[in-house]
Scaffold this motif. Sequence first.
Motif, PDB file in Angstrom:
ATOM      1  N   LYS A   7       0.855  -1.195   0.072  1.00  0.00           N
ATOM      2  CA  LYS A   7       0.122  -0.110   0.068  1.00  0.00           C
ATOM      3  C   LYS A   7       0.697   0.938  -0.343  1.00  0.00           C
ATOM      4  CE  LYS A   7      -3.370  -2.458   3.107  1.00  0.00           C
ATOM      5  NZ  LYS A   7      -4.613  -2.000   3.999  1.00  0.00           N
ATOM      6  N   SER A   8       0.214   2.280  -0.311  1.00  0.00           N
ATOM      7  CA  SER A   8       1.043   3.394  -0.667  1.00  0.00           C
ATOM      8  C   SER A   8      -0.447   4.720  -0.666  1.00  0.00           C
ATOM      9  CB  SER A   8       2.354   3.747  -1.971  1.00  0.00           C
ATOM     10  OG  SER A   8       2.973   5.166  -1.272  1.00  0.00           O
ATOM     11  N   GLU A   9      -0.226   5.531  -0.239  1.00  0.00           N
ATOM     12  CA  GLU A   9      -1.259   6.830  -0.597  1.00  0.00           C
ATOM     13  C   GLU A   9      -0.510   7.535  -1.270  1.00  0.00           C
ATOM     14  OE1 GLU A   9      -2.037   9.892   2.695  1.00  0.00           O
ATOM     15  OE2 GLU A   9      -0.870   7.956   4.329  1.00  0.00           O
ATOM     16  N   TYR A  50      -1.153  -1.107  -4.212  1.00  0.00           N
ATOM     17  CA  TYR A  50      -2.427  -0.208  -4.200  1.00  0.00           C
ATOM     18  C   TYR A  50      -2.122   1.385  -3.457  1.00  0.00           C
ATOM     19  CZ  TYR A  50      -6.435   0.051  -0.593  1.00  0.00           C
ATOM     20  OH  TYR A  50      -7.950  -0.178  -0.396  1.00  0.00           O
ATOM     21  N   HIS A  51      -3.208   2.114  -4.140  1.00  0.00           N
ATOM     22  CA  HIS A  51      -3.099   3.500  -3.460  1.00  0.00           C
ATOM     23  C   HIS A  51      -3.910   3.653  -1.842  1.00  0.00           C
ATOM     24  CE1 HIS A  51      -2.103   5.920  -7.147  1.00  0.00           C
ATOM     25  NE2 HIS A  51      -0.814   4.867  -7.174  1.00  0.00           N
ATOM     26  N   SER A  52      -4.245   3.775  -0.938  1.00  0.00           N
ATOM     27  CA  SER A  52      -4.507   3.917   0.367  1.00  0.00           C
ATOM     28  C   SER A  52      -5.349   5.029   0.147  1.00  0.00           C
ATOM     29  CB  SER A  52      -4.144   2.988   1.247  1.00  0.00           C
ATOM     30  OG  SER A  52      -3.352   4.589   1.797  1.00  0.00           O
ATOM     31  N   PRO A  56      -9.268   4.387  -2.716  1.00  0.00           N
ATOM     32  CA  PRO A  56      -8.513   3.251  -2.573  1.00  0.00           C
ATOM     33  C   PRO A  56      -8.213   2.096  -3.498  1.00  0.00           C
ATOM     34  CG  PRO A  56     -10.334   3.859  -1.036  1.00  0.00           C
ATOM     35  CD  PRO A  56      -9.975   4.447  -2.135  1.00  0.00           C
ATOM     36  N   LEU A 116      -6.065  -7.962   2.547  1.00  0.00           N
ATOM     37  CA  LEU A 116      -6.427  -5.941   2.653  1.00  0.00           C
ATOM     38  C   LEU A 116      -7.567  -6.201   3.156  1.00  0.00           C
ATOM     39  CD1 LEU A 116      -5.523  -3.774   0.805  1.00  0.00           C
ATOM     40  CD2 LEU A 116      -7.369  -4.822  -0.670  1.00  0.00           C
ATOM     41  N   SER A 120      -6.960  -4.613   7.336  1.00  0.00           N
ATOM     42  CA  SER A 120      -7.590  -4.096   6.854  1.00  0.00           C
ATOM     43  C   SER A 120      -6.056  -2.532   6.503  1.00  0.00           C
ATOM     44  CB  SER A 120      -8.697  -2.814   7.292  1.00  0.00           C
ATOM     45  OG  SER A 120      -8.791  -2.516   8.423  1.00  0.00           O
ATOM     46  N   SER A 123       0.344  -3.066   5.797  1.00  0.00           N
ATOM     47  CA  SER A 123       0.786  -2.274   4.448  1.00  0.00           C
ATOM     48  C   SER A 123       1.620  -2.847   3.473  1.00  0.00           C
ATOM     49  CB  SER A 123       1.357  -1.184   5.103  1.00  0.00           C
ATOM     50  OG  SER A 123       3.151  -1.409   5.645  1.00  0.00           O
TER      51      SER A 123
END
Length: 145
Positions: A7-9, A50-52, A56, A116, A120, A123
Amino acid sequence: MNYWLVKSEPDHYGWHHFIEQGRAIWEGVRNYQARNNLKAMQLGDQVLFYHSVIKPGVVGLAKVVQEAYPDPTVANEPAQAKFGWVVVDLEPIMLLDKPVPLALIKAEPLLANISLIRQSRLSVMPIRPDEFELILKMGQKENYE
DNA sequence: GCCAACGTTGGC
DNA sequence: GCCAACGTTGGC
């Protein structure tokens, strides 16, 4: 071959940053379980990107090009040195034809057990081969319109 | 902006 | 070792 999801913002480090750089040092992981997953990654393993937070969802596919080594950013945080944080290097393989939103993943019964959803806040997580294949399929143009 | 989930810290 | 307080992540 193993499969993973990271995950990454997108505000902080999104797919377009990844493409611009052509290679990412997956730094800054400060959670034991995520760290252990990084350590288990092997050269050539495939990684869902994955975009958080903002829209998302899974947006792209990457691969492991360098297995775990000490996180260089720990040099700026001496108090963290004792924990043995690590990074891996990733390179992009491809952008999905269309993102696979979290809402769609949640709505898919075959993905009911995916980490995922079940964990939740993690990461870096392993993904089962069948889950991996399905998400890629969902990200192809002709599917799930 | 709110809040649920969950990891960490620290008092006892 | 337990648990309350607190901080962070991340969905909505």
